[in-house]
Motif scaffolding. Structure first.
Motif, short mmCIF file in Angstrom:
data_model
loop_
_atom_site.label_atom_id
_atom_site.label_comp_id
_atom_site.label_asym_id
_atom_site.label_seq_id
_atom_site.Cartn_x
_atom_site.Cartn_y
_atom_site.Cartn_z
N VAL A 187 0.30 -0.72 -11.95
CA VAL A 187 1.59 -0.47 -11.31
C VAL A 187 2.71 -0.96 -12.21
O VAL A 187 3.69 -0.25 -12.49
CB VAL A 187 1.66 -1.15 -9.94
CG1 VAL A 187 3.11 -1.15 -9.42
CG2 VAL A 187 0.76 -0.45 -8.94
N MET A 188 2.60 -2.20 -12.68
CA MET A 188 3.66 -2.77 -13.52
C MET A 188 3.76 -2.04 -14.85
O MET A 188 4.86 -1.86 -15.39
CB MET A 188 3.41 -4.26 -13.72
CG MET A 188 3.66 -5.08 -12.47
SD MET A 188 3.35 -6.86 -12.66
CE MET A 188 1.56 -6.89 -12.50
N GLU A 189 2.62 -1.62 -15.39
CA GLU A 189 2.67 -0.88 -16.65
C GLU A 189 3.34 0.48 -16.46
O GLU A 189 4.18 0.89 -17.27
CB GLU A 189 1.26 -0.69 -17.20
CG GLU A 189 1.25 0.12 -18.49
CD GLU A 189 -0.12 0.16 -19.13
OE1 GLU A 189 -0.71 1.25 -19.14
OE2 GLU A 189 -0.59 -0.88 -19.60
N GLN A 190 2.98 1.20 -15.41
CA GLN A 190 3.54 2.53 -15.18
C GLN A 190 5.02 2.49 -14.83
O GLN A 190 5.75 3.45 -15.06
CB GLN A 190 2.76 3.23 -14.06
CG GLN A 190 1.39 3.71 -14.47
CD GLN A 190 1.46 4.79 -15.55
OE1 GLN A 190 2.28 5.71 -15.47
NE2 GLN A 190 0.61 4.66 -16.56
N ARG A 191 5.48 1.38 -14.26
CA ARG A 191 6.88 1.28 -13.86
C ARG A 191 7.65 0.30 -14.75
O ARG A 191 8.63 -0.31 -14.33
CB ARG A 191 6.97 0.84 -12.40
CG ARG A 191 6.36 1.86 -11.43
CD ARG A 191 7.07 3.19 -11.50
NE ARG A 191 6.57 4.15 -10.53
CZ ARG A 191 5.84 5.21 -10.83
NH1 ARG A 191 5.49 5.44 -12.09
NH2 ARG A 191 5.43 6.06 -9.88
N THR A 192 7.21 0.16 -15.99
CA THR A 192 7.83 -0.81 -16.89
C THR A 192 9.28 -0.47 -17.21
O THR A 192 10.05 -1.34 -17.61
CB THR A 192 7.01 -0.92 -18.19
OG1 THR A 192 7.49 -2.00 -18.98
CG2 THR A 192 7.08 0.37 -18.99
N ALA A 193 9.67 0.79 -17.06
CA ALA A 193 11.05 1.19 -17.35
C ALA A 193 12.02 0.72 -16.28
O ALA A 193 13.23 0.69 -16.52
CB ALA A 193 11.13 2.71 -17.49
N SER A 194 11.52 0.35 -15.11
CA SER A 194 12.41 -0.05 -14.02
C SER A 194 12.91 -1.48 -14.20
O SER A 194 12.11 -2.40 -14.39
CB SER A 194 11.68 0.06 -12.68
OG SER A 194 12.47 -0.52 -11.64
N ALA A 241 14.21 -0.88 -6.00
CA ALA A 241 12.90 -1.31 -6.49
C ALA A 241 11.79 -0.46 -5.88
O ALA A 241 10.86 -0.03 -6.58
CB ALA A 241 12.68 -2.79 -6.17
N VAL A 242 11.88 -0.20 -4.59
CA VAL A 242 10.86 0.61 -3.92
C VAL A 242 10.97 2.07 -4.36
O VAL A 242 9.95 2.75 -4.55
CB VAL A 242 10.98 0.49 -2.39
CG1 VAL A 242 9.93 1.35 -1.69
CG2 VAL A 242 10.83 -0.96 -1.96
N ALA A 243 12.19 2.56 -4.53
CA ALA A 243 12.36 3.93 -5.01
C ALA A 243 11.75 4.09 -6.40
O ALA A 243 11.09 5.10 -6.70
CB ALA A 243 13.85 4.29 -5.04
N ASP A 244 11.96 3.10 -7.27
CA ASP A 244 11.37 3.15 -8.61
C ASP A 244 9.85 3.08 -8.54
O ASP A 244 9.15 3.75 -9.31
CB ASP A 244 11.90 1.99 -9.46
CG ASP A 244 13.37 2.14 -9.82
OD1 ASP A 244 13.93 3.21 -9.55
OD2 ASP A 244 13.95 1.17 -10.35
N LEU A 245 9.34 2.26 -7.63
CA LEU A 245 7.90 2.14 -7.47
C LEU A 245 7.28 3.46 -7.03
O LEU A 245 6.29 3.92 -7.61
CB LEU A 245 7.58 1.05 -6.44
CG LEU A 245 6.11 0.92 -6.03
CD1 LEU A 245 5.28 0.39 -7.20
CD2 LEU A 245 5.96 0.02 -4.81
N HIS A 246 7.85 4.08 -6.02
CA HIS A 246 7.30 5.33 -5.51
C HIS A 246 7.43 6.47 -6.51
O HIS A 246 6.54 7.33 -6.61
CB HIS A 246 8.00 5.71 -4.20
CG HIS A 246 7.63 4.82 -3.06
ND1 HIS A 246 8.24 4.91 -1.82
CD2 HIS A 246 6.71 3.83 -2.94
CE1 HIS A 246 7.70 4.01 -1.00
NE2 HIS A 246 6.78 3.34 -1.66
N GLY A 247 8.52 6.48 -7.25
CA GLY A 247 8.73 7.56 -8.20
C GLY A 247 9.00 8.88 -7.50
O GLY A 247 9.14 8.95 -6.28
N SER A 248 9.03 9.93 -8.28
CA SER A 248 9.33 11.24 -7.71
C SER A 248 8.14 11.85 -6.97
O SER A 248 8.31 12.77 -6.17
CB SER A 248 9.76 12.21 -8.82
OG SER A 248 8.72 12.34 -9.79
#
Length: 414
Positions: A187-194, A241-248
């Protein structure tokens, strides 16, 4: 000087050199012994190394138990805790576990066909050398290592300017543990841009190197001192933060949203952390919809009942909308400094606090949590905006809860 005198001096020097050499050898052996025992102690304490002969085969942080190959797939396969060697194995996997897949029937089949939505959901990228190079020998003189806290399975240490998370020595490292840690890391790797999610710098099958959030948690004392404008700023941080986590595509779900999962970064922003109770969303290839997951029965645990939505605590189908409910829980804390329903006892005649039964009743009735009158009737734009977003996020029907990005947009309109 006589030759006998010189010979005596030479012999004395030789004995001195021998004694010093022996002392040095003893010192080196003692030092090596101490270091060995310290490293052995820490390797046991952190459980960061796994012997191949004593554990199931490991690929990255994915623990693969190949014993299921000799049994019917329907008997032993769990698509959440089992990693697969090929895409065909994933495609053929029918989920048989109440917690991780829906039981809605399709064409006479007992269960839906659930597969990963993205290839990276079954991958991991361990960087063990980085972690094993960390000097974990305590040196009180320089305070190089500091205990930060512990959860149910792991310990957090401050090592220099980063955080090292290690496994507790009493935890049984099994397939479930391996998959939980893999998910948390991915999760943290995939959302590292946030900028709203804690960064990961390294991982093994049982340890992680993470960004240090020096500001710590957001506490009641901090919230009480916040201006309405600052509360709105933090509310936007939470929802973003949650929006970034969920993504598109809503591939990631946190699963345990409450105020303790937020930390202040060095620049004062709130960041989301601790993803080890979440799950990857999966896809039903037959119906072309995401597979709803199953919650756990928490109805006997008051703290979990207070902060989690009804579908998550009563074995109902759930989706990323459980995190939207979590946004509502956090916004409620920003407004009241109370846990969800904690303030409600003042509205219950003859009770000092809400009972478990009363909380369940309120959740079934789709009743919004009570607010202090100064908050409920406030016309301050920032407070009114947070209150609106909270009420939308806490709706009982998950389909009626807005997306995290919609909540961000509502809050930013103020």
């Amino acid at each position: 000087m006589s030759s006998s005198c010189c010979a005596n001096i030479a012999r004395s020097r030789m004995r001195l050199y021998n004694a010093l050499g022996l002392l040095l050898a003893i010192s080196i052996l003692s030092y090596v012994s101490i270091i060995y025992h310290i490293q052995w102690h820490y390797s046991v304490l952190f459980s960061s190394a796994m012997e191949e002969d004593n554990y199931p085969h490991v690929v990255g942080t994915r623990s693969i138990n190949h014993s299921w190959r000799s049994s019917p797939v329907s008997d032993v396969l769990d698509v959440h805790t089992t990693a697969f060697d090929t895409k065909d194995e994933v495609d053929e996997a029918i989920c048989r576990n109440d917690r991780w897949c829906s039981h809605s029937p399709i064409s006479g089949q007992e269960n839906e066909l659930c597969v990963p939505m993205r290839k990276w959901q079954t991958s991991s990228h361990p960087t063990g050398n980085i972690i094993h190079e960390i000097d974990m020998i305590p040196r009180p003189s320089d305070n190089s290592i500091e205990f930060l806290g512990s959860g149910s399975e792991r310990i957090a240490w401050k090592v220099g300017g980063i955080v090292l998370k290690t496994m507790m020595s009493n935890i049984n490292y099994d397939n479930r543990t391996a998959e939980v840690l893999r998910y948390d890391s991915m999760v943290m790797e995939q959302r590292t841009a946030s900028p709203h999610i804690i960064n990961i710098y390294g991982m093994t099958a049982a340890s992680q190197l993470l960004e240090l959030a020096p500001g710590g948690e957001i506490t009641r004392d901090i919230v009480r001192k916040l201006s309405p404008k600052k509360k709105l700023e933090y509310a936007i941080d939470i929802a973003q933060a949650v929006a970034d986590l969920h993504g598109s595509d809503n591939t990631l779900v946190h699963g345990d949203m409450w105020i303790g999962q937020l930390l202040f970064s060095a620049d004062g922003k709130l960041k989301l952390c601790d993803f080890n109770q979440g799950f990857f969303q999966r896809w039903n290839k037959v119906q072309n919809i995401s597979c709803p997951m199953r919650g756990e029965n928490y109805l006997h645990k008051l703290p979990k009942v207070m902060k989690k939505p009804l579908e998550q605590i009563s074995d109902m189908p759930m989706s990323e909308k459980i995190d939207i409910h979590g946004i509502g829980v956090m916004l409620h804390f920003l407004l009241t400094t109370c846990k969800l329903y904690e303030c409600d006892h003042v509205h219950v005649v003859g009770q000092d606090k809400l009972t478990l039964d009363k909380i369940i009743e309120l959740k079934h009735a789709d009743s919004p949590p009570a607010l202090p009158l100064e908050i409920a009737n406030s016309t301050i734009p920032e407070i009114a905006s947070i209150r609106l977003a909270m009420n939308l996020a806490l709706r009982r029907d998950p389909e009626k809860r807005p997306s995290a990005q919609s909540i961000v947009n509502i809050l930013k309109e103020t």
